[in-house]
Design a protein around this motif. Structure first.
Motif, mmCIF file in Angstrom:
data_model
loop_
_atom_site.group_PDB
_atom_site.id
_atom_site.type_symbol
_atom_site.label_atom_id
_atom_site.label_comp_id
_atom_site.label_asym_id
_atom_site.label_seq_id
_atom_site.Cartn_x
_atom_site.Cartn_y
_atom_site.Cartn_z
ATOM 1 N N LEU A 226 39.435 22.999 32.455
ATOM 2 C CA LEU A 226 39.914 22.995 33.771
ATOM 3 C C LEU A 226 39.298 24.156 34.542
ATOM 4 N N ASP A 227 39.160 25.112 33.815
ATOM 5 C CA ASP A 227 38.006 26.337 34.431
ATOM 6 C C ASP A 227 36.833 25.878 34.728
ATOM 7 N N ARG A 228 36.339 25.091 34.107
ATOM 8 C CA ARG A 228 34.813 24.517 34.626
ATOM 9 C C ARG A 228 35.003 23.638 35.952
ATOM 10 N N ILE A 229 36.047 22.742 35.964
ATOM 11 C CA ILE A 229 36.373 22.135 37.142
ATOM 12 C C ILE A 229 36.503 22.718 38.397
ATOM 13 N N LEU A 230 37.371 23.894 38.073
ATOM 14 C CA LEU A 230 37.791 24.923 39.284
ATOM 15 C C LEU A 230 36.513 25.697 39.686
ATOM 16 N N ALA A 231 35.572 26.096 38.772
ATOM 17 C CA ALA A 231 34.612 27.109 38.878
ATOM 18 C C ALA A 231 33.503 25.829 39.841
ATOM 19 N N ASP A 232 33.063 24.846 39.233
ATOM 20 C CA ASP A 232 32.536 23.893 40.081
ATOM 21 C C ASP A 232 32.775 23.637 41.624
ATOM 22 N N ALA A 233 34.276 23.983 41.673
ATOM 23 C CA ALA A 233 34.798 23.645 43.001
ATOM 24 C C ALA A 233 34.806 24.896 43.893
ATOM 25 N N GLY A 234 34.286 25.983 43.291
ATOM 26 C CA GLY A 234 34.140 27.374 44.054
ATOM 27 C C GLY A 234 35.434 28.294 43.615
ATOM 28 N N PHE A 235 36.176 27.964 42.865
ATOM 29 C CA PHE A 235 37.306 28.570 42.650
ATOM 30 C C PHE A 235 37.135 29.536 41.349
ATOM 31 N N GLU A 236 37.799 30.756 41.219
ATOM 32 C CA GLU A 236 37.840 31.693 40.178
ATOM 33 C C GLU A 236 39.451 31.841 39.722
ATOM 34 N N LEU A 237 39.522 31.872 38.499
ATOM 35 C CA LEU A 237 40.586 32.242 37.854
ATOM 36 C C LEU A 237 41.086 33.684 37.757
ATOM 37 N N ARG A 238 42.296 34.274 37.967
ATOM 38 C CA ARG A 238 42.636 35.677 37.704
ATOM 39 C C ARG A 238 43.456 35.666 36.649
ATOM 40 N N GLN A 239 43.839 37.014 36.098
ATOM 41 C CA GLN A 239 44.521 37.337 34.785
ATOM 42 C C GLN A 239 45.941 37.040 35.114
ATOM 43 N N PRO A 240 46.635 36.690 34.041
ATOM 44 C CA PRO A 240 48.129 36.520 34.420
ATOM 45 C C PRO A 240 48.883 37.446 34.963
ATOM 46 N N GLY A 241 50.185 36.985 35.679
ATOM 47 C CA GLY A 241 50.925 38.008 36.283
ATOM 48 C C GLY A 241 51.797 37.368 37.462
ATOM 49 N N CYS A 242 52.551 38.193 37.879
ATOM 50 C CA CYS A 242 53.472 37.530 39.253
ATOM 51 C C CYS A 242 52.855 37.447 40.495
ATOM 52 N N SER A 243 51.574 38.268 40.698
ATOM 53 C CA SER A 243 50.391 38.229 41.687
ATOM 54 C C SER A 243 51.305 38.211 42.927
ATOM 55 N N ALA A 244 50.737 37.262 43.900
ATOM 56 C CA ALA A 244 50.848 37.386 45.405
ATOM 57 C C ALA A 244 52.309 36.639 45.569
ATOM 58 N N CYS A 245 53.067 36.464 44.532
ATOM 59 C CA CYS A 245 54.637 35.746 44.947
ATOM 60 C C CYS A 245 55.250 36.999 45.660
ATOM 61 N N ILE B 193 51.944 44.164 37.137
ATOM 62 C CA ILE B 193 50.992 44.118 36.561
ATOM 63 C C ILE B 193 49.749 43.648 37.554
ATOM 64 N N PRO B 194 48.420 44.192 37.414
ATOM 65 C CA PRO B 194 47.154 43.841 38.097
ATOM 66 C C PRO B 194 46.939 42.205 37.667
ATOM 67 N N THR B 195 45.955 41.357 38.318
ATOM 68 C CA THR B 195 45.472 40.194 37.830
ATOM 69 C C THR B 195 44.128 40.296 37.729
ATOM 70 N N LEU B 196 43.266 41.716 37.814
ATOM 71 C CA LEU B 196 42.201 41.778 37.648
ATOM 72 C C LEU B 196 41.958 43.046 36.668
ATOM 73 N N ASN B 197 40.999 43.135 35.769
ATOM 74 C CA ASN B 197 40.843 44.270 35.017
ATOM 75 C C ASN B 197 41.872 44.664 34.199
ATOM 76 N N GLN B 198 42.692 43.988 33.527
ATOM 77 C CA GLN B 198 43.953 44.412 32.843
ATOM 78 C C GLN B 198 43.519 45.294 31.664
ATOM 79 N N ASP B 199 42.309 45.354 31.315
ATOM 80 C CA ASP B 199 41.873 46.251 30.182
ATOM 81 C C ASP B 199 41.705 47.646 30.582
ATOM 82 N N LYS B 200 41.834 48.017 32.042
ATOM 83 C CA LYS B 200 41.845 49.239 32.383
ATOM 84 C C LYS B 200 43.185 49.769 32.888
#
Length: 464
Positions: A390-409, A65-72
């Motif tokens: 935690l999402d706000r802390i990460l965003a303030d530090a320049g990080f973005e969250l992706r959607q759930p999945g195995c991703s880059a494993c 599964i993708p970790t971006l745009n899972q609604d598409k």
């Protein structure tokens, strides 16, 4: 006769035993994802069989599964076909499916425990090697092949040779900044990638007892990387507190009876293991790998060791691994520039991992030269991240969250590390091409990953 925890669970699930052969083992819980199940369902159709006990099997796509745009719609045709096939099979055979877009969707080894599907005393299988994760609850959990997936679907049993038993003790208290991932990588480096072959491992000792459930899952997850059939930890109050109240966990009187049974799930004091090993927690520091298997690891401040041994084939393999990574014996990796950082996977994609990462980067900012993929292991984890801010802390530090999945494993979805790029990854395997053709992977824990993300280079987190 004194018995180990493993023996107690295995023997209580043995339906039949062939003398000199395998055990017919009853399976309490079967997890099913999109990669290893299609052929198993096809064989059921060919044989005109139904799933014997469909209420025991739970399905969720995760690898493709993708970790971006899972609604598409999934853009990659192979991944889309895999996911659609699982959806069709689950519907046809009457299985519970947490499909793409479902609030319970996520990595199968994350959603099982968080929904109370993984319970102490269970036998648990999945067509995935990191099924050993669930052993953290005091379960006999192991990965199986596609033909065995068919076997479980058709009969709720599996034929398995009984492994030998090993206990690995980690005694003493862990140093500050040392994570469960560091403990696991340390053990693998000492045991080697084949040191536990043929064994089912029970982890014990003060350092293990003091771990949270999520930390225990990380340790058990990596058991397979030293050749073990699986890993497990005896259930205790930490286990019961984690399980209590979860959706599929026992309730009311059933809960009380379950806990009474679970308290008996411990190795007897005089139980004898086929092998026993003890490590000192004080010896463990933040770790990284330097080669192309999880056993090639060292403390983050160490230098790459020379090949230890006289075997020329082994030496050639060792040097081939270093050549692929563009490293050399005697080289110090601390300070080496990093291109990618990946936080996630069934090893380190739980909320505690994101808490640790977020607290570490708070007040800092992501290095401009680093591409960071922060991927929760489930939608539930993502919800917790947002609820806790935690999402706000990460965003303030320049990080973005992706959607759930195995991703880059693993390179089965869109999140592939480009050839030649160096990635600090909190996943479980650093094989050649594991994260993408030509990608170079260094395994580490969340804090080493966080330190690299804000400095742009391999950094000892204790120095920040």
């Amino acid at each position: 006769m004194a018995r180990t925890l493993f023996d107690k669970i295995w023997d209580s699930h043995a339906v039949n035993t062939v003398e000199g052969g395998p055990t017919q083992l009853y399976i309490d819980r079967h997890y099913c994802h999109e990669v290893t199940s299609p052929q198993a369902f096809d064989e059921l159709r060919k044989r005109g069989l139904k799933v014997f006990r469909p209420e025991r099997t739970f399905c969720s796509p995760d690898h493709n599964i993708p970790t971006l745009n899972q609604d598409k719609p999934i853009s990659d045709p192979v991944s889309r076909h895999q996911v659609e096939t699982l959806t069709r099979n689950a519907s046809e055979f009457g299985l519970e499916l947490f499909g793409l877009g479902h609030p319970k969707n996520g990595i199968i080894h994350v959603i099982g425990p968080e929904n109370g599907l993984t319970l102490p005393g269970y036998t648990i299988v999945c067509g995935d090697s990191h099924t050993s994760t669930h052993g953290a609850f005091g379960a006999v959990a192991f990965g199986i092949g596609t033909s065995e997936v068919e076997m479980v679907l058709a009969s709720q049993c599996i034929l398995q040779p009984k492994p030998k038993t090993m206990r690995i003790n980690v005694e003493g208290k862990l140093r500050p900044v040392v994570t469960a991932k560091d403990v696991a990588l340390y053990i693998i480096s000492k045991m080697t990638t084949g040191g536990a072959t043929g064994y089912f491992v029970e982890y014990a000792g003060e350092a293990i007892r003091n771990m949270s459930m999520e930390e225990r899952m990380t340790v058990c997850n990596l058991s397979i990387e030293m050749g073990a059939r699986g890993g497990m930890i005896a259930p205790d109050e930490t286990t019961f507190e984690y399980v209590k109240g979860r959706e599929y966990a026992p309730k009311g009187d059933a809960w009380d009876k379950a806990v009474e049974y679970w308290r008996s799930l411990a190795s007897d004091d005089d139980a004898v293991f086929d092998k026993e090993v003890t490590f000192d927690a004080a010896d463990i520091e933040p770790r990284i790998t330097f080669g192309t298997n999880p056993g090639m690891g060292m403390s983050v401040t160490d230098t790459i060791p020379p090949y230890q041994g006289d075997d020329e084939t082994g030496r050639a393999s060792y040097m081939k691994s270093l050549d692929y990574m563009r490293f050399a014996p005697g080289e110090k990796l601390e300070g080496t520039p990093v291109d990618y950082v990946f936080l996630g996977s069934c090893t380190n994609g739980r909320v505690e991992d994101f808490r640790a990462f977020a607290r570490f980067v708070e007040g800092h900012h992501k290095s401009p030269g680093v591409t960071a993929w922060l991927v929760p292991g489930s939608w539930s984890v993502l919800s917790q991240i947002k609820e806790e801010g935690l999402d706000r802390i990460l965003a303030d530090a320049g990080f973005e969250l992706r959607q759930p999945g195995c991703s880059a494993c693993l390179a089965m979805n869109d999140d592939k590390v480009p050839a030649g790029k160096l990635c600090i990854s909190t996943s479980n395997r650093n094989f050649e091409g594991r994260q993408g053709p030509g990608a170079r992977t260094i395994l580490a824990g969340p804090l080493v990953a966080a330190a690299a993300a804000i400095t742009g280079k391999i950094t000892d987190p204790r120095k920040i």
